[in-house]
Scaffold this motif. Structure first.
Motif, PDB file in Angstrom:
ATOM      1  N   ALA A 285       0.837  -1.206   0.000  1.00  0.00           N
ATOM      2  CA  ALA A 285       0.000   0.000   0.000  1.00  0.00           C
ATOM      3  C   ALA A 285       0.872   1.258   0.000  1.00  0.00           C
ATOM      4  N   MET A 286       1.945   1.234   0.760  1.00  0.00           N
ATOM      5  CA  MET A 286       2.847   2.394   0.792  1.00  0.00           C
ATOM      6  C   MET A 286       3.569   2.557  -0.539  1.00  0.00           C
ATOM      7  N   ARG A 287       3.945   1.455  -1.152  1.00  0.00           N
ATOM      8  CA  ARG A 287       4.590   1.517  -2.467  1.00  0.00           C
ATOM      9  C   ARG A 287       3.614   2.068  -3.509  1.00  0.00           C
ATOM     10  N   LEU A 288       2.368   1.627  -3.467  1.00  0.00           N
ATOM     11  CA  LEU A 288       1.356   2.141  -4.385  1.00  0.00           C
ATOM     12  C   LEU A 288       1.179   3.645  -4.197  1.00  0.00           C
ATOM     13  N   TYR A 289       1.147   4.098  -2.939  1.00  0.00           N
ATOM     14  CA  TYR A 289       0.993   5.529  -2.686  1.00  0.00           C
ATOM     15  C   TYR A 289       2.195   6.317  -3.214  1.00  0.00           C
ATOM     16  N   SER A 290       3.386   5.750  -3.120  1.00  0.00           N
ATOM     17  CA  SER A 290       4.558   6.448  -3.664  1.00  0.00           C
ATOM     18  C   SER A 290       4.449   6.573  -5.176  1.00  0.00           C
ATOM     19  N   TYR A 291       3.912   5.555  -5.841  1.00  0.00           N
ATOM     20  CA  TYR A 291       3.691   5.648  -7.287  1.00  0.00           C
ATOM     21  C   TYR A 291       2.647   6.710  -7.608  1.00  0.00           C
ATOM     22  N   LEU A 292       1.603   6.796  -6.791  1.00  0.00           N
ATOM     23  CA  LEU A 292       0.584   7.820  -7.002  1.00  0.00           C
ATOM     24  C   LEU A 292       1.158   9.216  -6.800  1.00  0.00           C
ATOM     25  N   LEU A 293       2.034   9.386  -5.806  1.00  0.00           N
ATOM     26  CA  LEU A 293       2.690  10.678  -5.596  1.00  0.00           C
ATOM     27  C   LEU A 293       3.515  11.065  -6.817  1.00  0.00           C
ATOM     28  N   PHE A 294       4.287  10.121  -7.323  1.00  0.00           N
ATOM     29  CA  PHE A 294       5.118  10.391  -8.493  1.00  0.00           C
ATOM     30  C   PHE A 294       4.254  10.695  -9.719  1.00  0.00           C
ATOM     31  N   ALA A 295       3.193   9.939  -9.901  1.00  0.00           N
ATOM     32  CA  ALA A 295       2.287  10.179 -11.029  1.00  0.00           C
ATOM     33  C   ALA A 295       1.643  11.556 -10.920  1.00  0.00           C
ATOM     34  N   SER A 296       1.318  11.968  -9.729  1.00  0.00           N
ATOM     35  CA  SER A 296       0.722  13.284  -9.521  1.00  0.00           C
ATOM     36  C   SER A 296       1.676  14.398  -9.939  1.00  0.00           C
ATOM     37  N   VAL A 297       2.956  14.225  -9.637  1.00  0.00           N
ATOM     38  CA  VAL A 297       3.958  15.204 -10.063  1.00  0.00           C
ATOM     39  C   VAL A 297       4.052  15.239 -11.593  1.00  0.00           C
ATOM     40  N   LEU A 298       4.062  14.086 -12.220  1.00  0.00           N
ATOM     41  CA  LEU A 298       4.142  14.030 -13.682  1.00  0.00           C
ATOM     42  C   LEU A 298       2.917  14.661 -14.344  1.00  0.00           C
ATOM     43  N   VAL A 299       1.758  14.453 -13.753  1.00  0.00           N
ATOM     44  CA  VAL A 299       0.516  14.990 -14.313  1.00  0.00           C
ATOM     45  C   VAL A 299       0.532  16.518 -14.340  1.00  0.00           C
ATOM     46  N   THR A 300       1.236  17.142 -13.419  1.00  0.00           N
ATOM     47  CA  THR A 300       1.273  18.609 -13.393  1.00  0.00           C
ATOM     48  C   THR A 300       1.970  19.188 -14.619  1.00  0.00           C
ATOM     49  N   TRP A 301       2.745  18.382 -15.312  1.00  0.00           N
ATOM     50  CA  TRP A 301       3.415  18.851 -16.527  1.00  0.00           C
ATOM     51  C   TRP A 301       2.468  18.896 -17.722  1.00  0.00           C
ATOM     52  N   PHE A 302       1.308  18.258 -17.605  1.00  0.00           N
ATOM     53  CA  PHE A 302       0.351  18.175 -18.706  1.00  0.00           C
ATOM     54  C   PHE A 302      -1.004  18.719 -18.251  1.00  0.00           C
ATOM     55  N   PRO A 303      -1.290  19.989 -18.531  1.00  0.00           N
ATOM     56  CA  PRO A 303      -2.523  20.619 -18.030  1.00  0.00           C
ATOM     57  C   PRO A 303      -3.798  19.892 -18.452  1.00  0.00           C
ATOM     58  N   ASP A 304      -3.824  19.301 -19.654  1.00  0.00           N
ATOM     59  CA  ASP A 304      -5.036  18.605 -20.091  1.00  0.00           C
ATOM     60  C   ASP A 304      -5.316  17.381 -19.229  1.00  0.00           C
ATOM     61  N   ILE A 305      -4.279  16.644 -18.876  1.00  0.00           N
ATOM     62  CA  ILE A 305      -4.462  15.474 -18.020  1.00  0.00           C
ATOM     63  C   ILE A 305      -4.819  15.914 -16.603  1.00  0.00           C
ATOM     64  N   GLN A 306      -4.224  17.013 -16.173  1.00  0.00           N
ATOM     65  CA  GLN A 306      -4.476  17.527 -14.834  1.00  0.00           C
ATOM     66  C   GLN A 306      -5.953  17.855 -14.642  1.00  0.00           C
ATOM     67  N   LYS A 307      -6.616  18.285 -15.697  1.00  0.00           N
ATOM     68  CA  LYS A 307      -8.032  18.650 -15.616  1.00  0.00           C
ATOM     69  C   LYS A 307      -8.966  17.466 -15.845  1.00  0.00           C
ATOM     70  N   SER A 308      -8.412  16.308 -16.198  1.00  0.00           N
ATOM     71  CA  SER A 308      -9.235  15.132 -16.461  1.00  0.00           C
ATOM     72  C   SER A 308      -9.678  14.487 -15.143  1.00  0.00           C
ATOM     73  N   THR A 309     -10.502  13.470 -15.253  1.00  0.00           N
ATOM     74  CA  THR A 309     -10.974  12.751 -14.067  1.00  0.00           C
ATOM     75  C   THR A 309      -9.814  12.114 -13.316  1.00  0.00           C
ATOM     76  N   ILE A 310      -8.892  11.525 -14.038  1.00  0.00           N
ATOM     77  CA  ILE A 310      -7.730  10.891 -13.410  1.00  0.00           C
ATOM     78  C   ILE A 310      -6.874  11.935 -12.706  1.00  0.00           C
ATOM     79  N   GLY A 311      -6.652  13.058 -13.350  1.00  0.00           N
ATOM     80  CA  GLY A 311      -5.857  14.126 -12.747  1.00  0.00           C
ATOM     81  C   GLY A 311      -6.485  14.659 -11.469  1.00  0.00           C
ATOM     82  N   ARG A 312      -7.790  14.856 -11.499  1.00  0.00           N
ATOM     83  CA  ARG A 312      -8.484  15.346 -10.297  1.00  0.00           C
ATOM     84  C   ARG A 312      -8.457  14.308  -9.181  1.00  0.00           C
TER      85      ARG A 312
END
Length: 93
Positions: A11-38
């Protein structure tokens, strides 16, 4: 049977992947505004928000750079994950 320690570690490893994915999503405004980004934002912002309160954005050129997610990722990996794993090892074994 899977032990509680293994479930917590995964569970902690999964959360670390989600944290990293969240950082990557900030580079792409269209994804950031999508359901996954939110959804990523809602899951990770409580943790990132702690660091944003204490680490100010740095002015670079015409904009600002937020280094708090980088610090948050390092702290999560070096202290939170490893600390919990260490404590679980001491308590359970």
């Amino acid at each position: 049977m899977v032990s509680l320690t293994v479930i917590i570690v995964y569970a902690m490893r999964l959360y670390s992947y989600l944290l990293f994915a969240s950082v990557l999503v900030t580079w792409f405004p269209d994804i950031q505004k999508s359901t996954i980004g939110r959804l990523l934002y809602r899951i990770t912002e409580p943790y990132f928000g702690i660091f944003r309160r204490f680490i100010p954005s740095v002015r670079l050129g015409g904009g600002y750079m937020d280094f708090s997610p980088v610090v948050a990722l390092i702290v999560y990996d070096l202290f939170v994950q490893r600390g919990v794993i260490y404590l679980l090892g001491k308590v359970l074994y």
